[in-house]
Write a protein that holds these residues in place. Structure first.
Motif, PDB file in Angstrom:
ATOM      1  N   LEU A   5       0.858  -1.175   0.000  1.00 18.13           N
ATOM      2  CA  LEU A   5       0.000   0.000   0.000  1.00 18.13           C
ATOM      3  C   LEU A   5       0.898   1.230   0.000  1.00 18.13           C
ATOM      4  O   LEU A   5       1.747   1.383   0.885  1.00 18.13           O
ATOM      5  CB  LEU A   5      -0.889   0.000   1.251  1.00 18.13           C
ATOM      6  CG  LEU A   5      -1.736   1.236   1.506  1.00 18.13           C
ATOM      7  CD1 LEU A   5      -2.839   1.362   0.459  1.00 18.13           C
ATOM      8  CD2 LEU A   5      -2.328   1.180   2.906  1.00 18.13           C
ATOM      9  N   TYR A  32      -1.324  -4.920   5.991  1.00 17.10           N
ATOM     10  CA  TYR A  32      -0.761  -4.316   4.777  1.00 17.10           C
ATOM     11  C   TYR A  32       0.729  -4.067   4.982  1.00 17.10           C
ATOM     12  O   TYR A  32       1.215  -4.009   6.113  1.00 17.10           O
ATOM     13  CB  TYR A  32      -1.473  -2.994   4.439  1.00 17.10           C
ATOM     14  CG  TYR A  32      -2.856  -3.205   3.920  1.00 17.10           C
ATOM     15  CD1 TYR A  32      -3.097  -3.324   2.559  1.00 17.10           C
ATOM     16  CD2 TYR A  32      -3.935  -3.317   4.799  1.00 17.10           C
ATOM     17  CE1 TYR A  32      -4.382  -3.544   2.082  1.00 17.10           C
ATOM     18  CE2 TYR A  32      -5.219  -3.536   4.330  1.00 17.10           C
ATOM     19  CZ  TYR A  32      -5.428  -3.649   2.972  1.00 17.10           C
ATOM     20  OH  TYR A  32      -6.696  -3.867   2.499  1.00 17.10           O
ATOM     21  N   ASP A  51      -1.187  -0.798  -6.666  1.00 16.72           N
ATOM     22  CA  ASP A  51      -2.602  -0.880  -7.011  1.00 16.72           C
ATOM     23  C   ASP A  51      -3.449   0.067  -6.167  1.00 16.72           C
ATOM     24  O   ASP A  51      -4.527   0.471  -6.581  1.00 16.72           O
ATOM     25  CB  ASP A  51      -3.120  -2.305  -6.811  1.00 16.72           C
ATOM     26  CG  ASP A  51      -2.487  -3.296  -7.759  1.00 16.72           C
ATOM     27  OD1 ASP A  51      -2.098  -2.894  -8.874  1.00 16.72           O
ATOM     28  OD2 ASP A  51      -2.365  -4.480  -7.380  1.00 16.72           O
ATOM     29  N   THR A  52      -2.957   0.374  -4.954  1.00 16.75           N
ATOM     30  CA  THR A  52      -3.717   1.203  -4.024  1.00 16.75           C
ATOM     31  C   THR A  52      -2.789   2.264  -3.438  1.00 16.75           C
ATOM     32  O   THR A  52      -1.671   1.947  -3.014  1.00 16.75           O
ATOM     33  CB  THR A  52      -4.315   0.350  -2.886  1.00 16.75           C
ATOM     34  OG1 THR A  52      -5.078  -0.717  -3.457  1.00 16.75           O
ATOM     35  CG2 THR A  52      -5.209   1.183  -1.983  1.00 16.75           C
ATOM     36  N   LEU A  87      -4.922   1.980 -10.780  1.00 19.08           N
ATOM     37  CA  LEU A  87      -4.764   2.517  -9.432  1.00 19.08           C
ATOM     38  C   LEU A  87      -6.094   2.850  -8.774  1.00 19.08           C
ATOM     39  O   LEU A  87      -6.976   3.442  -9.373  1.00 19.08           O
ATOM     40  CB  LEU A  87      -3.904   3.791  -9.490  1.00 19.08           C
ATOM     41  CG  LEU A  87      -3.551   4.433  -8.148  1.00 19.08           C
ATOM     42  CD1 LEU A  87      -2.569   3.545  -7.380  1.00 19.08           C
ATOM     43  CD2 LEU A  87      -2.960   5.821  -8.365  1.00 19.08           C
ATOM     44  N   ARG A  88      -6.193   2.483  -7.488  1.00 18.62           N
ATOM     45  CA  ARG A  88      -7.299   2.905  -6.620  1.00 18.62           C
ATOM     46  C   ARG A  88      -6.695   3.834  -5.585  1.00 18.62           C
ATOM     47  O   ARG A  88      -5.581   3.604  -5.120  1.00 18.62           O
ATOM     48  CB  ARG A  88      -7.919   1.689  -5.935  1.00 18.62           C
ATOM     49  CG  ARG A  88      -8.511   0.732  -6.932  1.00 18.62           C
ATOM     50  CD  ARG A  88      -8.802  -0.665  -6.390  1.00 18.62           C
ATOM     51  NE  ARG A  88      -8.311  -0.959  -5.079  1.00 18.62           N
ATOM     52  CZ  ARG A  88      -9.071  -0.991  -3.975  1.00 18.62           C
ATOM     53  NH1 ARG A  88     -10.359  -0.789  -4.036  1.00 18.62           N
ATOM     54  NH2 ARG A  88      -8.547  -1.267  -2.811  1.00 18.62           N
ATOM     55  N   TYR A  89      -7.427   4.876  -5.216  1.00 19.87           N
ATOM     56  CA  TYR A  89      -6.824   5.882  -4.356  1.00 19.87           C
ATOM     57  C   TYR A  89      -7.860   6.580  -3.477  1.00 19.87           C
ATOM     58  O   TYR A  89      -9.059   6.513  -3.722  1.00 19.87           O
ATOM     59  CB  TYR A  89      -6.103   6.941  -5.204  1.00 19.87           C
ATOM     60  CG  TYR A  89      -7.062   7.886  -5.892  1.00 19.87           C
ATOM     61  CD1 TYR A  89      -7.405   9.107  -5.313  1.00 19.87           C
ATOM     62  CD2 TYR A  89      -7.674   7.542  -7.096  1.00 19.87           C
ATOM     63  CE1 TYR A  89      -8.313   9.962  -5.928  1.00 19.87           C
ATOM     64  CE2 TYR A  89      -8.571   8.392  -7.711  1.00 19.87           C
ATOM     65  CZ  TYR A  89      -8.890   9.593  -7.122  1.00 19.87           C
ATOM     66  OH  TYR A  89      -9.793  10.434  -7.726  1.00 19.87           O
ATOM     67  N   SER A  90      -7.330   7.272  -2.483  1.00 17.70           N
ATOM     68  CA  SER A  90      -8.115   8.207  -1.683  1.00 17.70           C
ATOM     69  C   SER A  90      -7.179   9.337  -1.262  1.00 17.70           C
ATOM     70  O   SER A  90      -5.977   9.137  -1.095  1.00 17.70           O
ATOM     71  CB  SER A  90      -8.720   7.528  -0.455  1.00 17.70           C
ATOM     72  OG  SER A  90      -9.547   8.446   0.251  1.00 17.70           O
ATOM     73  N   ARG A 120     -11.316   6.364  -7.470  1.00 18.08           N
ATOM     74  CA  ARG A 120     -11.426   6.817  -6.086  1.00 18.08           C
ATOM     75  C   ARG A 120     -12.264   5.784  -5.331  1.00 18.08           C
ATOM     76  O   ARG A 120     -13.413   5.555  -5.646  1.00 18.08           O
ATOM     77  CB  ARG A 120     -12.102   8.188  -6.043  1.00 18.08           C
ATOM     78  CG  ARG A 120     -12.253   8.788  -4.670  1.00 18.08           C
ATOM     79  CD  ARG A 120     -13.062  10.092  -4.676  1.00 18.08           C
ATOM     80  NE  ARG A 120     -12.579  11.054  -5.660  1.00 18.08           N
ATOM     81  CZ  ARG A 120     -13.199  11.322  -6.826  1.00 18.08           C
ATOM     82  NH1 ARG A 120     -14.325  10.708  -7.146  1.00 18.08           N
ATOM     83  NH2 ARG A 120     -12.702  12.219  -7.653  1.00 18.08           N
ATOM     84  N   PHE A 121     -11.682   5.153  -4.307  1.00 13.21           N
ATOM     85  CA  PHE A 121     -12.438   4.156  -3.547  1.00 13.21           C
ATOM     86  C   PHE A 121     -12.984   4.710  -2.236  1.00 13.21           C
ATOM     87  O   PHE A 121     -13.816   4.076  -1.597  1.00 13.21           O
ATOM     88  CB  PHE A 121     -11.611   2.883  -3.309  1.00 13.21           C
ATOM     89  CG  PHE A 121     -10.526   3.031  -2.278  1.00 13.21           C
ATOM     90  CD1 PHE A 121     -10.779   2.772  -0.944  1.00 13.21           C
ATOM     91  CD2 PHE A 121      -9.249   3.408  -2.655  1.00 13.21           C
ATOM     92  CE1 PHE A 121      -9.785   2.902   0.001  1.00 13.21           C
ATOM     93  CE2 PHE A 121      -8.249   3.537  -1.715  1.00 13.21           C
ATOM     94  CZ  PHE A 121      -8.510   3.286  -0.387  1.00 13.21           C
ATOM     95  N   LEU A 146     -11.337  -1.105   2.591  1.00 12.60           N
ATOM     96  CA  LEU A 146     -10.349  -2.098   2.167  1.00 12.60           C
ATOM     97  C   LEU A 146     -10.609  -3.456   2.816  1.00 12.60           C
ATOM     98  O   LEU A 146     -10.468  -4.498   2.163  1.00 12.60           O
ATOM     99  CB  LEU A 146      -8.929  -1.608   2.472  1.00 12.60           C
ATOM    100  CG  LEU A 146      -8.469  -0.393   1.663  1.00 12.60           C
ATOM    101  CD1 LEU A 146      -7.095   0.073   2.132  1.00 12.60           C
ATOM    102  CD2 LEU A 146      -8.449  -0.693   0.171  1.00 12.60           C
ATOM    103  N   GLU A 149     -13.550  -5.086   1.062  1.00 17.56           N
ATOM    104  CA  GLU A 149     -13.127  -5.604  -0.250  1.00 17.56           C
ATOM    105  C   GLU A 149     -12.339  -6.894  -0.113  1.00 17.56           C
ATOM    106  O   GLU A 149     -12.505  -7.812  -0.912  1.00 17.56           O
ATOM    107  CB  GLU A 149     -12.291  -4.561  -0.998  1.00 17.56           C
ATOM    108  CG  GLU A 149     -13.105  -3.375  -1.452  1.00 17.56           C
ATOM    109  CD  GLU A 149     -12.257  -2.270  -2.060  1.00 17.56           C
ATOM    110  OE1 GLU A 149     -11.005  -2.365  -2.023  1.00 17.56           O
ATOM    111  OE2 GLU A 149     -12.854  -1.317  -2.578  1.00 17.56           O
TER     112      GLU A 149
END
Length: 154
Positions: A5, A32, A51-52, A87-90, A120-121, A146, A149
């Protein structure tokens, strides 16, 4: 096996770094393998390796990125062909509501990542001077999503 992460931070006074360190601690507790990077020492290419990602940044003055992070900011926000569909992000944005462009740097990252195809997750959170509680709530929200998921993928 722990999941990598990326946690990127851009800071002026150290508050964003403090939030990033909290996020990294929670990430370790939740299984993580966090990679904590200062935007000052990083390039946008790092986003291709994960990926995140969690981006935590302050806004300097009236909307500018923190000193020393301008290169990273330019690479992410103003690079027209940068693609991040994987990519997934916040984003957690810190600022001072006395300024017209409150949390603008974080808003710019959020919009740019989405424009580059990233997903955007978790909703961006904009924090004022009293950032600790919103920071903690954002971290909990991020890791709740997370965890959910992970359960669905199992």
């Amino acid at each position: 096996m722990s999941k990598p992460l990326l946690i990127l931070f851009g800071t002026f006074s150290g508050n964003s770094e403090s939030c990033a360190e909290k996020a990294a601690s929670v990430a370790r507790q939740r299984g993580y393998d966090p990679v904590l990077e200062n935007m000052m020492d990083s390039t946008a290419d790092v986003l291709m390796q994960f990926d995140t990602a969690l981006l935590i940044t302050s806004t300097y003055g009236d909307g500018d990125p923190p000193d020393g992070t301008e290169n990273f900011y330019e690479q992410v926000v103003n690079h027209p062909r940068f693609r991040l569909e994987h990519l997934r992000y916040s984003v957690l944005a810190l600022g001072d509501s006395c300024y017209d462009r409150f949390c603008q740097c974080g808003k710019d990252y959020d919009e740019a990542l989405e424009a580059h195809g990233a997903t955007r997750f978790h909703t961006r959170v904009d924090c004022d001077i009293d950032y600790e509680d919103p920071c903690d709530a954002w971290i909990e929200g991020v890791f709740a999503i997370l965890a959910e998921e992970r359960l669905l993928a199992a």
